[in-house]
Motif scaffolding. Structure first.
Motif, short mmCIF file in Angstrom:
data_model
loop_
_atom_site.label_atom_id
_atom_site.label_comp_id
_atom_site.label_asym_id
_atom_site.label_seq_id
_atom_site.Cartn_x
_atom_site.Cartn_y
_atom_site.Cartn_z
N LYS A 8 -2.42 15.45 -1.27
CA LYS A 8 -1.63 14.30 -1.71
C LYS A 8 -0.15 14.52 -1.42
O LYS A 8 0.59 13.57 -1.14
CB LYS A 8 -1.85 14.04 -3.20
CG LYS A 8 -3.23 13.52 -3.58
CD LYS A 8 -3.24 13.07 -5.03
CE LYS A 8 -4.63 12.57 -5.46
NZ LYS A 8 -5.57 13.68 -5.68
N TYR A 11 0.43 13.58 2.14
CA TYR A 11 0.44 12.12 2.23
C TYR A 11 1.76 11.55 1.71
O TYR A 11 2.35 10.65 2.30
CB TYR A 11 -0.72 11.54 1.41
CG TYR A 11 -2.08 11.64 2.05
CD1 TYR A 11 -2.25 12.27 3.28
CD2 TYR A 11 -3.21 11.10 1.43
CE1 TYR A 11 -3.50 12.36 3.87
CE2 TYR A 11 -4.47 11.19 2.02
CZ TYR A 11 -4.61 11.82 3.24
OH TYR A 11 -5.85 11.90 3.81
N SER A 31 -7.09 4.48 5.50
CA SER A 31 -6.87 3.07 5.19
C SER A 31 -5.70 2.93 4.23
O SER A 31 -5.41 3.83 3.44
CB SER A 31 -8.13 2.45 4.59
OG SER A 31 -8.37 2.98 3.30
N GLN A 32 -5.02 1.79 4.30
CA GLN A 32 -3.88 1.55 3.41
C GLN A 32 -4.31 1.54 1.94
O GLN A 32 -3.62 2.14 1.10
CB GLN A 32 -3.20 0.24 3.80
CG GLN A 32 -1.85 0.02 3.13
CD GLN A 32 -1.98 -0.69 1.79
OE1 GLN A 32 -3.00 -1.36 1.54
NE2 GLN A 32 -0.99 -0.53 0.91
N PRO A 33 -5.43 0.92 1.57
CA PRO A 33 -5.86 0.97 0.16
C PRO A 33 -6.15 2.39 -0.32
O PRO A 33 -5.80 2.75 -1.45
CB PRO A 33 -7.13 0.11 0.14
CG PRO A 33 -6.96 -0.82 1.30
CD PRO A 33 -6.28 -0.02 2.36
N ALA A 34 -6.77 3.20 0.54
CA ALA A 34 -7.07 4.59 0.15
C ALA A 34 -5.78 5.38 -0.07
O ALA A 34 -5.67 6.17 -1.02
CB ALA A 34 -7.92 5.26 1.22
N SER A 36 -2.82 4.11 -0.88
CA SER A 36 -2.20 3.57 -2.09
C SER A 36 -2.84 4.17 -3.34
O SER A 36 -2.14 4.56 -4.29
CB SER A 36 -2.33 2.05 -2.11
OG SER A 36 -1.74 1.51 -3.28
N THR A 37 -4.16 4.27 -3.32
CA THR A 37 -4.87 4.87 -4.47
C THR A 37 -4.49 6.33 -4.63
O THR A 37 -4.28 6.82 -5.76
CB THR A 37 -6.40 4.75 -4.26
OG1 THR A 37 -6.75 3.37 -4.18
CG2 THR A 37 -7.15 5.39 -5.42
N SER A 38 -4.38 7.04 -3.53
CA SER A 38 -4.00 8.46 -3.57
C SER A 38 -2.61 8.63 -4.18
O SER A 38 -2.39 9.54 -5.00
CB SER A 38 -4.04 9.04 -2.16
OG SER A 38 -3.69 10.41 -2.17
N ASP A 40 -1.08 6.53 -6.24
CA ASP A 40 -1.17 6.17 -7.66
C ASP A 40 -1.69 7.35 -8.47
O ASP A 40 -1.20 7.65 -9.57
CB ASP A 40 -2.09 4.96 -7.85
CG ASP A 40 -1.46 3.67 -7.33
OD1 ASP A 40 -0.23 3.64 -7.16
OD2 ASP A 40 -2.22 2.70 -7.10
N ARG A 41 -2.70 8.02 -7.93
CA ARG A 41 -3.28 9.17 -8.63
C ARG A 41 -2.29 10.34 -8.70
O ARG A 41 -2.24 11.06 -9.69
CB ARG A 41 -4.56 9.62 -7.92
CG ARG A 41 -5.73 8.65 -8.14
CD ARG A 41 -6.95 9.10 -7.34
NE ARG A 41 -8.09 8.21 -7.58
CZ ARG A 41 -9.22 8.27 -6.90
NH1 ARG A 41 -9.37 9.16 -5.92
NH2 ARG A 41 -10.21 7.43 -7.19
N GLU A 45 -1.26 11.96 -12.13
CA GLU A 45 -1.51 13.38 -12.38
C GLU A 45 -0.23 14.10 -12.80
O GLU A 45 -0.26 15.02 -13.62
CB GLU A 45 -2.10 14.03 -11.13
CG GLU A 45 -3.54 13.58 -10.84
CD GLU A 45 -3.98 13.97 -9.43
OE1 GLU A 45 -3.16 14.59 -8.70
OE2 GLU A 45 -5.13 13.66 -9.07
#
Length: 308
Positions: A8, A11, A31-34, A36-38, A40-41, A45
Motif C-alpha cells: 500500500k 501504491y 483498476s481505479q476502484p481497487a 481507491s479501496t487500497s 481508503d484501507r 489502518e
C-alpha cells in the motif's frame, strides 16, 4: 501501534506523484476502484487522513507528506535490490564503493588511493565522504562495501562489524593570534568560553558534544555545527572559533600559516579510526588491499603528527 502494508505504501507514493487515482492506477496496472479501496484501507489502518483533493488533484496532508517521503525511499530500495540481484545473477563485477569521514578524505584517503592504484590501475572505485550516521546508514543499505569512520559516536552496531585500523590524534585548531595563545596551561574550562564549530555526526549530537559529555564538561555556549570541512576551517581561520581536527586534516593550512594548533593536550583528543562492514560480508583481495593501504597511511600520518 498500527501496521503498515508495504504494498500500500508503494501504491500511495505513486498516487501522490501522479496527483490522480486514475493515472496512478494505469501506471500500477490495477483498476481505479481497487486502488481507491487500497488507499481508503491505508488511511483506516493508520487512523490518519493522508490525502486530500486540491485544485491540481490529489495532494498529501501533513501526515501524508511524512509517509510519502518514507514510501518513496522504500520503493527506491526495492528497485536497488532488484538491480543488485540482476547484476549478481549476470556475473557483473561491481565497483568498489567506499564511504569516508570528511576528516579522512583530505589526506588519508587520497594517499591510500594513490598506493592502491599502483596495484590496481584498472580498478573501478567510488569514494563518498559524508557524516558518520549517513555513512553507516548507507552501509546497511549496501550503498558502500565498507566505511572508514570513528568508533566514537557510533550507536548502530546491529548488523555491522568494525576493525580498528589506527589511532588518530586530534588537536584544537585556531587562527594565528587567537586570544587563547596568551593563556598559560590551557584547560577545557578555558576552551569552552570561546565559540566552537563542530563537525556533525548527523544524529542528535555533534562530535564536540560527544567529547564534552565524555569529559563531563559543560558545552560551549556558542556552537555551530557544520557538515563541510572546508567551511569549518575557513570559519576558524577568519574568526575566534575553535575546532577539533586531526592534524593531517588541516596540514596545508598549518603549513601556510592560516591555522595553528593550540598548546593543549588531553587523552580524549585521540580516537580510533576503524573500517566498518556488514555482518557476514567477505572482502575480496582488492578490497582487502585498499583497507590495508588506508591503515598504512593512517599509521604513518598519526606517527608524524607534531605535538601542539
Amino acid at each position: 501501534m498500527f501496521e503498515i502494508d508495504p504494498k500500500k505504501l508503494l501504491y500511495f507514493a505513486t498516487v501522490i506523484e501522479h496527483g490522480s487515482l486514475n493515472k496512478a492506477a494505469k501506471t500500477l496496472h490495477v483498476s481505479q476502484p481497487a486502488l481507491s479501496t487500497s488507499m481508503d484501507r491505508l488511511e483506516a489502518e493508520m487512523g490518519m487522513h493522508l490525502m486530500e483533493r486540491g485544485p491540481s488533484g490529489i495532494v498529501p496532508t501533513s501526515f501524508g507528506e511524512i509517509l510519502y517521503c518514507h514510501a518513496r525511499l522504500i520503493r527506491e530500495e526495492v528497485e536497488l535490490a532488484k538491480r543488485a540481484l540482476l547484476n549478481a545473477r549476470n556475473g557483473e563485477v561491481e565497483s568498489i564503493r567506499v564511504g569516508s569521514l570528511p576528516s579522512m578524505a583530505g589526506s588519508v584517503i587520497p594517499m591510500a588511493l594513490g598506493r592502491w592504484r599502483a596495484m590496481y590501475p584498472d580498478g573501478d572505485l567510488q569514494v563518498v565522504e559524508n557524516a558518520q550516521f549517513d555513512l553507516l546508514t548507507g552501509l546497511l543499505r549496501r550503498d558502500f562495501d565498507f566505511v572508514i569512520g570513528l568508533t566514537e559516536v557510533f550507536d548502530m552496531l546491529d548488523g555491522l562489524r568494525q576493525q580498528v585500523l589506527f589511532r588518530d590524534n586530534r588537536c584544537v585548531i585556531a587562527r594565528p593570534g587567537h586570544p587563547l595563545f596568551e593563556v598559560e596551561n590551557l584547560t577545557w574550562d578555558d576552551l569552552v568560553k570561546h565559540p566552537w564549530i563542530s563537525p556533525t555526526s548527523r544524529r542528535s549530537h555533534s562530535v564536540l558534544e560527544y567529547v564534552m559529555k565524555t569529559l563531563n564538561v559543560a558545552a560551549p555556549q556558542q556552537v555551530t555545527v557544520c557538515g563541510s570541512l572546508s567551511l569549518l576551517k575557513s570559519l576558524v581561520a577568519t574568526s575566534d572559533y575553535l575546532a577539533l581536527l586531526p592534524f593531517h586534516a588541516a596540514s596545508s593550512e598549518f603549513a601556510d600559516g592560516r591555522l595553528v594548533a593550540l598548546p593543549f593536550e588531553d587523552p580524549i583528543l585521540s580516537r580510533n579510526i576503524a573500517v566498518f562492514f556488514r555482518e557476514g560480508y567477505e572482502m575480496d583481495q582488492p578490497r582487502k588491499d585498499l583497507v590495508a593501504c588506508v591503515k598504512e597511511v593512517g599509521l604513518e600520518l598519526s606517527r608524524t603528527a607534531p605535538a601542539p
